[in-house]
Design an enzyme around this catalytic site. Structure first.
Site, PDB file in Angstrom:
ATOM      1  N   GLU A 407       0.832  -1.213   0.000  1.00  0.00           N
ATOM      2  CA  GLU A 407       0.000   0.000   0.000  1.00  0.00           C
ATOM      3  C   GLU A 407       0.867   1.263   0.000  1.00  0.00           C
ATOM      4  O   GLU A 407       0.684   2.182   0.806  1.00  0.00           O
ATOM      5  CB  GLU A 407      -0.971  -0.022   1.183  1.00  0.00           C
ATOM      6  CG  GLU A 407      -1.929  -1.211   1.121  1.00  0.00           C
ATOM      7  CD  GLU A 407      -2.901  -1.273   2.281  1.00  0.00           C
ATOM      8  OE1 GLU A 407      -2.791  -0.449   3.216  1.00  0.00           O
ATOM      9  OE2 GLU A 407      -3.781  -2.155   2.259  1.00  0.00           O
ATOM     10  N   GLU A 485      -3.841  -9.338   0.092  1.00  0.00           N
ATOM     11  CA  GLU A 485      -4.451  -9.100   1.410  1.00  0.00           C
ATOM     12  C   GLU A 485      -5.953  -9.031   1.233  1.00  0.00           C
ATOM     13  O   GLU A 485      -6.456  -8.377   0.306  1.00  0.00           O
ATOM     14  CB  GLU A 485      -3.915  -7.800   2.005  1.00  0.00           C
ATOM     15  CG  GLU A 485      -4.339  -7.526   3.437  1.00  0.00           C
ATOM     16  CD  GLU A 485      -3.585  -6.328   4.024  1.00  0.00           C
ATOM     17  OE1 GLU A 485      -2.356  -6.239   3.797  1.00  0.00           O
ATOM     18  OE2 GLU A 485      -4.221  -5.478   4.680  1.00  0.00           O
TER      19      GLU A 485
END
Length: 794
Positions: A407, A485
């Protein structure tokens, strides 16, 4: 320049350097030249000082760090080496120091390392004292600038340390690589690479003797070859070999070979180095997903942080093995080391247990997520840190994917960096490894995201966004998908809100809006009907993943609860709710959901407990597999039946009026009974029941005893809402209680306390032996019958 005093040959020695350190926590002054440290606290490594501190609402580590503070710590150790080692090279190797470490030997600085998750080696040779004189190694650890991570990091020398003594001509640090060129059931073509250090000034002619041993210990290949070494340089030796009918590393047969390299000068053996490796073939296909050794396999994974619950970040092999076995029993075959390099021994365990590892290095690149995080050191350190990580782990057969970042803020804030950084990192993987694909964990799905769209990356990594998985091929033609994820569902073990299981709740409403709702006790219902706004409940993501073969793998956030990041709450919550297993190692109910889908075990699990009030109406959920129907009975009256549905992995019996007694589920396949499961109304708490998870523990390997403590009624049934305070003690002086826990996210009792309330009827004690023999752990509580258990350390 290393001054060589002797050319006496001696095979390398690797010495455990974890015992008898001295420690002082003080952020006010320097202790570099302090020679009066014998009154400091004496301890063995690995050590995490933050886990020993009090939970503090005002801690600068904040909620992300679990409200456990850092500071500056000093470590010192005295040691001598025999004069026969004089003339050898002396290195100290640290596997992980959090963070901002500097190391001195006898007052001379030998190196600094800001990254707290990367291992490193320092050459002590030039500053060593001999002839019986004491050497003093000093380590300063500075974790005072916080927050510097988004999750609990711990503080200190939290992974093992070793002293390595080797010849001036020897295999370098992380200097071997067994590179698979082609592997199938008939033969394996392998390239053996060895980096040889020559610390002499002159050219040296040596011979390399290489041997390969099968998983059964049989020598299958041996050869010798000459090598010319230039003075004061490193030289690379490379040789391609073929192994016929190789024993393949696989999930159920994780077999490993051993590569032994010896460096010879004449008849003298200067060095001997061993490397384990595994042989397997695998591909990622855009349509079929993941294939290993010629067969299709879904990577059914979980994300794991590095903390070990009540033990903090101080690595212990037996504690890590316990976590991995719990995951394996659930049906997990994949581990993502989020969001940093894991311990070397953790990878060793994954090798031996047959896990597929997604190895991750960075949570932060150039743009920050916290004021004092890795962005401060990126430009100066990322290349060296990443190269060291690749070289350290590239021989592990469990390693299948390099995840280059998580991220990254460059997804939004810098198109130029978002394009360039993936290229640089991927090129490093290709140059130093070249056998595994790369991915990046992205949470921004826009085609304007330069990181997501990078052509340098082999696998497109999605964090969450399960609504977009099915249309992946339309959005990314010709690409391959890995779900790096997923999910982010929330639950407290054994806690249930009497709301419909279909009443899906999103906590918080948005990630950037403070959360003021939830339950006053800061617990979260375990019905699988609460999740974070960026994710889903467990069943939703699981169904999409299982129904699409092209999705090669999925890593659920998270396998275990972890310290810090107590989404959606703040204080007094101090650890996460995301785990499928709680911080103490007790499974939450969704554990059995995954086990019913991901494992071959016959599963039949009922939730919730059956201790309610008169007039309560309770939704009953049953997880089951290897059956097409489940019937539910209350006090032997049939309540109803449910058939297996393609749209759900459970059976739901809604609004059952509570009455005290027995709830029973029976599963059937084609009308034949498969399994029976019961839940009963527990009577008042009567006694403590202790259960030792594993006995006959190895003292010299620092194996820990995990003892489950359960509050039960007179008939031995768990009392599901018991909060009794238990007091643990050891009979005798042969062991110590190093930690206790109960899985509660709001318990502020020190983890080192020998007193611990049960959370929903359960707690755990962790015991370390001090000498061989049998010790007894005793648990007492006012008003309850006590219990004790024998623990054998051998």
């Amino acid at each position: 320049m290393v001054t060589i005093l002797s050319s006496v040959a001696q095979i390398r020695k690797q010495l455990n350097f974890n015992q008898d350190w001295f420690f002082k926590l003080d952020s006010t002054q320097s202790y570099l030249n302090d020679s009066h440290f014998s009154k400091w606290r004496r301890l063995d490594l690995p050590h995490d000082w933050s886990i020993e501190m009090n939970f503090d609402n005002h801690s600068p580590a904040s909620s992300g760090g679990g409200y456990l503070s850092g500071g500056i710590g000093w470590y010192k150790k005295e040691f001598t080496l025999p004069d026969k080692d004089k003339g050898q090279l002396v290195f100290v190797e640290f596997e992980g120091v959090y963070e901002q470490s500097e190391v001195w030997i006898n007052g001379h600085s030998v190196g600094k390392r800001p990254n707290g998750f990367i291992g490193f080696s320092y050459d002590l040779t030039d500053y060593m004292l001999w002839e019986g004189k004491k050497n003093v190694i000093t380590v300063k650890v500075d974790n005072s600038k916080q927050p510097n991570t988004r999750f609990y990091s711990g503080s200190g020398i939290y992974r093992p340390v070793q002293l390595v003594i080797r010849n001036p001509i020897s295999v370098g640090y992380h200097g071997t690589f067994v590179k698979s060129l082609h592997v199938d059931s008939q033969k394996a073509d392998v390239q053996l690479q060895v980096t040889v250090d020559n610390k002499y000034r002159k050219i040296e002619n040596i011979q390399i003797r290489s041997s390969v041993f099968s998983p059964q210990g049989v020598q299958v290949l041996s050869f010798k070859q000459g090598l010319k070494l230039l003075g004061n340089e490193n030289s690379l030796f490379s040789k391609e070999i073929t192994l016929d009918h190789p024993k393949l590393w696989d999930m159920d047969t994780p077999q490993q070979y051993k590569f032994v390299v010896e460096i010879l000068k004449g008849d003298q053996v200067l060095d001997r180095h061993e490397t384990k490796f595994g042989l397997r073939s695998f591909i990622f296909d855009k349509d079929q997903g993941f294939m290993i050794n010629g067969r299709h396999l879904k990577i059914r994974g979980v994300c794991m942080h590095s903390d070990l619950g009540a033990l903090g970040m101080a690595f212990n092999k037996s504690a890590a093995l316990r976590q991995l076995k719990i995951m394996k029993d659930m049906g997990v075959n994949g581990i993502r080391t989020s969001h940093n390099p894991a311990s070397e021994q953790f990878l060793d365990l994954c090798d031996s247990l047959g896990f597929i590892v997604m190895n991750e290095t960075f949570d932060v690149w150039k743009f920050k997520k916290n004021p004092y995080d890795y962005h401060l050191y990126w430009e100066d350190w990322f290349r060296r840190d990443f190269e060291d990580h690749i070289k350290r782990d590239r021989n592990h057969p469990s390693l299948f994917i390099w995840c280059l970042g998580n991220e990254a803020q460059e997804q939004w804030h810098s198109k130029a960096d978002g394009m360039m950084i993936p290229k640089i990192l991927a090129s490093l993987v290709d140059s130093l490894d070249g056998t595994r694909p790369t991915t990046i964990a992205n949470n921004e799905m826009s085609k304007n995201n330069p990181v997501l769209m990078s052509e340098a990356i082999d696998l497109v990594g999605y964090n969450y966004n399960h609504q977009k998985w099915s249309t992946f091929h339309e959005d990314h033609p010709g690409k391959k998908l890995i779900v790096t994820e997923s999910t982010s569902a929330l639950a407290s073990r054994g806690q249930y809100d009497l709301l419909s299981v279909d009443s899906m709740r999103i906590w918080p409403e948005r990630w950037d809006i403070p959360f003021n709702g939830g339950n006053t006790d800061k617990n979260i219902s375990a019905y699988d009907h609460i999740h974070a706004p960026w994710g889903s409940n467990h069943q939703t993501s699981l169904r999409v993943f299982e129904q699409n073969d092209f999705i090669s793998g999925m890593f659920v956030w998270t396998g275990f609860d972890y310290l810090g990041e107590p989404t959606p709450y703040l204080w007094p919550a101090r650890s996460s709710y995301f785990g499928i297993v709680d911080l103490a190692g007790y499974p939450k109910d969704v554990y059995y959901l995954y086990q019913s889908v991901w494992s071959d075990k016959t599963v039949l699990h009922i939730l919730p407990h059956w201790n309610w009030k008169q007039n309560d109406h309770v939704d009953v959920v049953v997880y089951f597999n290897q059956a097409d129907r489940v019937d539910l009975y209350l006090n032997n009256r049939k309540i109803g039946e449910q058939f297996k549905s393609v749209d759900r992995y459970d059976a739901v019996f809604k609004g059952i009026p509570f009455e005290s007694g027995e709830l029973k589920a029976i599963s059937y396949l084609h009308g034949k009974e498969v399994k029976t499961c019961t839940v009963v109304t527990a009577k008042p708490a009567y006694k403590i029941k202790l259960t030792l998870e594993q006995n006959n523990l190895k003292l010299d390997e620092n194996e820990l005893a995990f003892v489950q403590a359960t509050v039960v009624d007179q008939e031995g049934n768990l009392v599901p809402m018991a909060t009794n305070e238990l007091e643990f003690s050891i009979l005798g002086r042969d062991a110590e209680i190093v930690a206790t826990d109960n899985g509660s996210t709001t318990d502020h009792t020190s983890f080192q306390s020998t007193k611990r309330r049960t959370f929903n009827g359960k707690s755990i004690a962790i015991v370390k032996g001090s000498k061989k023999g049998i010790c007894r752990l005793i648990a007492k509580s006012k008003g309850l019958v006590s219990d004790q258990v024998e623990i054998n350390f051998r």
